[in-house]
Design a protein around this motif. Structure first.
Motif, PDB file in Angstrom:
ATOM      1  N   SER A 175      11.030   1.790 -16.579  1.00 45.38           N
ATOM      2  CA  SER A 175      11.103   0.349 -16.836  1.00 45.38           C
ATOM      3  C   SER A 175      12.066  -0.366 -15.894  1.00 45.38           C
ATOM      4  O   SER A 175      12.022  -1.596 -15.772  1.00 45.38           O
ATOM      5  N   THR A 176      12.952   0.396 -15.227  1.00 42.42           N
ATOM      6  CA  THR A 176      13.917  -0.210 -14.301  1.00 42.42           C
ATOM      7  C   THR A 176      13.369  -0.292 -12.878  1.00 42.42           C
ATOM      8  O   THR A 176      14.051  -0.819 -11.995  1.00 42.42           O
ATOM      9  N   MET A 177      12.163   0.216 -12.661  1.00 40.75           N
ATOM     10  CA  MET A 177      11.615   0.311 -11.315  1.00 40.75           C
ATOM     11  C   MET A 177      10.526  -0.733 -11.082  1.00 40.75           C
ATOM     12  O   MET A 177       9.893  -1.215 -12.011  1.00 40.75           O
ATOM     13  N   THR A 178      10.323  -1.062  -9.795  1.00 39.15           N
ATOM     14  CA  THR A 178       9.287  -2.005  -9.389  1.00 39.15           C
ATOM     15  C   THR A 178       8.125  -1.213  -8.809  1.00 39.15           C
ATOM     16  O   THR A 178       8.258  -0.581  -7.754  1.00 39.15           O
ATOM     17  N   PHE A 179       6.995  -1.235  -9.495  1.00 41.91           N
ATOM     18  CA  PHE A 179       5.842  -0.449  -9.077  1.00 41.91           C
ATOM     19  C   PHE A 179       4.941  -1.277  -8.146  1.00 41.91           C
ATOM     20  O   PHE A 179       5.072  -2.500  -8.046  1.00 41.91           O
ATOM     21  N   PRO A 180       4.027  -0.606  -7.444  1.00 43.85           N
ATOM     22  CA  PRO A 180       3.255  -1.297  -6.401  1.00 43.85           C
ATOM     23  C   PRO A 180       2.455  -2.485  -6.912  1.00 43.85           C
ATOM     24  O   PRO A 180       1.962  -2.488  -8.045  1.00 43.85           O
ATOM     25  N   PHE A 181       2.293  -3.467  -6.033  1.00 40.43           N
ATOM     26  CA  PHE A 181       1.381  -4.569  -6.299  1.00 40.43           C
ATOM     27  C   PHE A 181      -0.050  -4.059  -6.287  1.00 40.43           C
ATOM     28  O   PHE A 181      -0.888  -4.458  -7.076  1.00 40.43           O
ATOM     29  N   THR A 182      -0.327  -3.133  -5.344  1.00 36.87           N
ATOM     30  CA  THR A 182      -1.610  -2.454  -5.287  1.00 36.87           C
ATOM     31  C   THR A 182      -1.416  -1.141  -4.544  1.00 36.87           C
ATOM     32  O   THR A 182      -0.391  -0.914  -3.903  1.00 36.87           O
ATOM     33  N   GLU A 183      -2.377  -0.260  -4.640  1.00 39.92           N
ATOM     34  CA  GLU A 183      -2.312   1.025  -3.953  1.00 39.92           C
ATOM     35  C   GLU A 183      -3.726   1.488  -3.642  1.00 39.92           C
ATOM     36  O   GLU A 183      -4.708   0.952  -4.167  1.00 39.92           O
ATOM     37  N   TYR A 184      -3.836   2.484  -2.746  1.00 40.66           N
ATOM     38  CA  TYR A 184      -5.147   3.073  -2.474  1.00 40.66           C
ATOM     39  C   TYR A 184      -4.982   4.567  -2.233  1.00 40.66           C
ATOM     40  O   TYR A 184      -3.906   5.048  -1.849  1.00 40.66           O
ATOM     41  N   SER A 185      -6.054   5.291  -2.451  1.00 39.04           N
ATOM     42  CA  SER A 185      -6.054   6.741  -2.307  1.00 39.04           C
ATOM     43  C   SER A 185      -6.261   7.142  -0.857  1.00 39.04           C
ATOM     44  O   SER A 185      -6.888   6.413  -0.073  1.00 39.04           O
ATOM     45  N   ARG A 186      -5.758   8.313  -0.506  1.00 39.28           N
ATOM     46  CA  ARG A 186      -5.977   8.843   0.837  1.00 39.28           C
ATOM     47  C   ARG A 186      -7.370   9.454   1.007  1.00 39.28           C
ATOM     48  O   ARG A 186      -7.695   9.909   2.104  1.00 39.28           O
ATOM     49  N   SER A 187      -8.143   9.496  -0.029  1.00 42.47           N
ATOM     50  CA  SER A 187      -9.484  10.066   0.094  1.00 42.47           C
ATOM     51  C   SER A 187     -10.300   9.275   1.098  1.00 42.47           C
ATOM     52  O   SER A 187     -10.108   8.068   1.279  1.00 42.47           O
ATOM     53  N   GLY A 188     -11.182   9.943   1.799  1.00 44.03           N
ATOM     54  CA  GLY A 188     -12.036   9.277   2.775  1.00 44.03           C
ATOM     55  C   GLY A 188     -11.444   9.151   4.153  1.00 44.03           C
ATOM     56  O   GLY A 188     -11.955   8.399   4.985  1.00 44.03           O
ATOM     57  N   GLY A 189     -10.359   9.881   4.422  1.00 44.53           N
ATOM     58  CA  GLY A 189      -9.821   9.902   5.769  1.00 44.53           C
ATOM     59  C   GLY A 189      -8.576   9.088   5.996  1.00 44.53           C
ATOM     60  O   GLY A 189      -8.017   9.097   7.105  1.00 44.53           O
TER      61      GLY A 189
END
Length: 457
Positions: free
Chosen positions: A276-290
């Motif tokens: 709860s004290t941390m700032t998590f990503p606005f968005t993210e993406y997977s490394r799948s697909g190269g």
């Protein structure tokens, strides 16, 4: 929608909203370009990892003499080298700019330089503000940018290896894995001070630190219109993340989570503070697909392409797909512009965007080439006939007048440069130019340049 064919390759990718993003070659011939920025005018400054800073003019030509050559004082290769450049907010009056490089010992250096009497050449003597020891060769960060508060922000990686073995990103007594913030308006050594609003000033923790918990922020930027901060932070094994901090920027000691979390997923949470004290990503993406390593960019704030407004552009070093995220955090992406290994974006003084590939050495201008978008068409120019034999005519589709035309071959060699008459339409002889494919750039009276492909039969 219309097909855009560029440089003999298909350079066409589809987004939603009836958009087509195209990349038009703006300048070429660079070796490992890792930063593109401007100094408040129409020029672009291109940082090469090997130590050179080159000046690119508004028509896409590159000055033969580098702006600055630091090749003798840096280490390069892998993730080391000359990595960042930022011009002082008052550069027009004080001529000061700042660089981020790894020195011959492999440590990060933030140094100050100044322009010479020649506006296209810098003085060769610099002043070192800080040196940060790097335990490994990778994860050096590299970006430096002035924020809306006038302070210099410095993106630092976690020191390298893998998995942050020293847990440096969460250590508030270590400048690695952090976003640093300093005031460079000091005339006495060490030629910077720490803003009193930095979260660890006067208490335990390094005074330079503004935020913690970064792995390797490979490019961050501020929205030049509203001051929002966007950070692309390279992941460990599976996730690449985009962080966003809205303006006004807080002074509370943001924790972006690494190495406790990779993106939104737990990584090594032993001994970590509460989530709860941390700032998590606005968005993210997977490394799948190269995909393998995020390259951060900018929110589009230009005027030529209304469909791009308020969208953040970024890419991935390995898959060469331009990505765009909207205000809801939804990512759309193009097909691959293969063979580039995009390592940096750039923003010019008008907010138009560029992207450069380490492998290709080409700087491309990012455009919305959708024929379904009337706002785009208003900013196009007509080039006819095309294909052509003896002459071409130029006519802008808006109220501006064209002032200059330049023609380059596909190697970037200047073939023709000609001032234009103060007329709505100009005709130019091309009878002396051999058959082939060329790029035509037209500069307008307000300093904006447009480019098109020309086929001469």
């Amino acid at each position: 929608m219309k097909n855009i064919i560029l440089l003999g390759m298909t350079m066409l990718s589809f987004f939603g909203y009836s958009q087509v993003i195209s990349l038009t070659q703006f300048a070429s011939g660079f070796t490992n370009p890792v930063e593109i920025t401007h100094a408040g005018d129409s020029r672009l400054f291109v940082v090469q990892q090997g130590g050179l800073i080159k000046v690119v003019n508004a028509n896409g030509t590159t000055n033969a003499t580098p702006f600055l050559n630091l090749s003798s004082i840096i280490s390069t290769g892998g993730e080391r080298g000359l990595l960042g450049l930022a011009f002082h907010p008052n550069y027009a009056t004080n001529g000061l700019f700042f660089v981020n490089y790894t020195n011959t010992a492999g440590n990060t250096v933030i140094a100050r330089y100044s322009v010479s009497a020649n506006p296209n050449v810098a003085s060769t003597t610099g002043t070192i503000l800080m040196t940060i020891t790097q335990p490994f060769s990778n994860h050096n960060g590299g970006s430096i940018k002035f924020g809306p508060d006038g302070y210099l922000y410095i993106g630092m990686g976690d020191g390298g290896s893998g998995g942050d073995p020293g847990n440096r990103s969460q250590n508030i007594s270590d400048n690695l894995g952090k976003m640093l913030r300093i005031d460079v308006n000091s005339s006495v050594a060490p030629f910077y001070t720490n803003p009193a609003t930095n979260p660890y000033v006067g208490i335990a923790g390094n005074d330079e630190i503004w935020a913690i918990g970064l792995r390797n922020p490979w490019k961050f930027s501020f929205n030049r219109l509203n001051g929002d901060l966007w950070i692309a932070d390279v992941g460990q094994n599976a996730i690449e993340e985009i962080d966003k901090i809205s303006s006004p920027l807080p002074n509370t000691g943001i924790n972006f989570g690494w190495r406790c979390y990779e993106g939104n997923s737990a990584y090594i949470t032993t001994g970590c503070a509460a989530a709860s004290t941390m700032t998590f990503p606005f968005t993210e993406y997977s490394r799948s697909g190269g995909a393998c390593s995020v390259t951060g960019g900018y929110v589009y704030t230009g005027t030529l392409y209304p469909n791009f407004q308020n969208k953040y552009f970024f890419t991935d070093y390995c898959d060469d797909k331009i990505r765009m995220v909207n205000s809801a955090g939804t990512i759309t992406m193009t097909t691959a512009f293969s063979g580039n290994n995009f390592a940096t974006f750039g923003e010019d003084f008008a907010g138009e965007l560029y992207v450069a590939g380490i492998s290709s050495g080409i700087i491309f201008k990012i455009q919305d080439a959708s024929s379904a978008t009337s706002d785009f068409e208003k900013n196009e120019f007509s080039l006819f006939p095309n294909p052509a034999k003896n002459s071409i005519s130029i006519k802008l589709s808006n109220d501006n007048l064209a002032t200059k035309i330049t023609i380059f071959d596909l190697t970037g060699k200047l073939i023709l440069s000609q001032k234009l008459e103060n007329n709505p339409e100009n005709t130019i002889s091309i009878s002396s130019i051999t058959k082939g494919i060329y790029m035509v750039s037209v500069e307008t009276e307000n300093g904006i340049s447009y480019s098109k492909k020309l086929i001469i039969e």
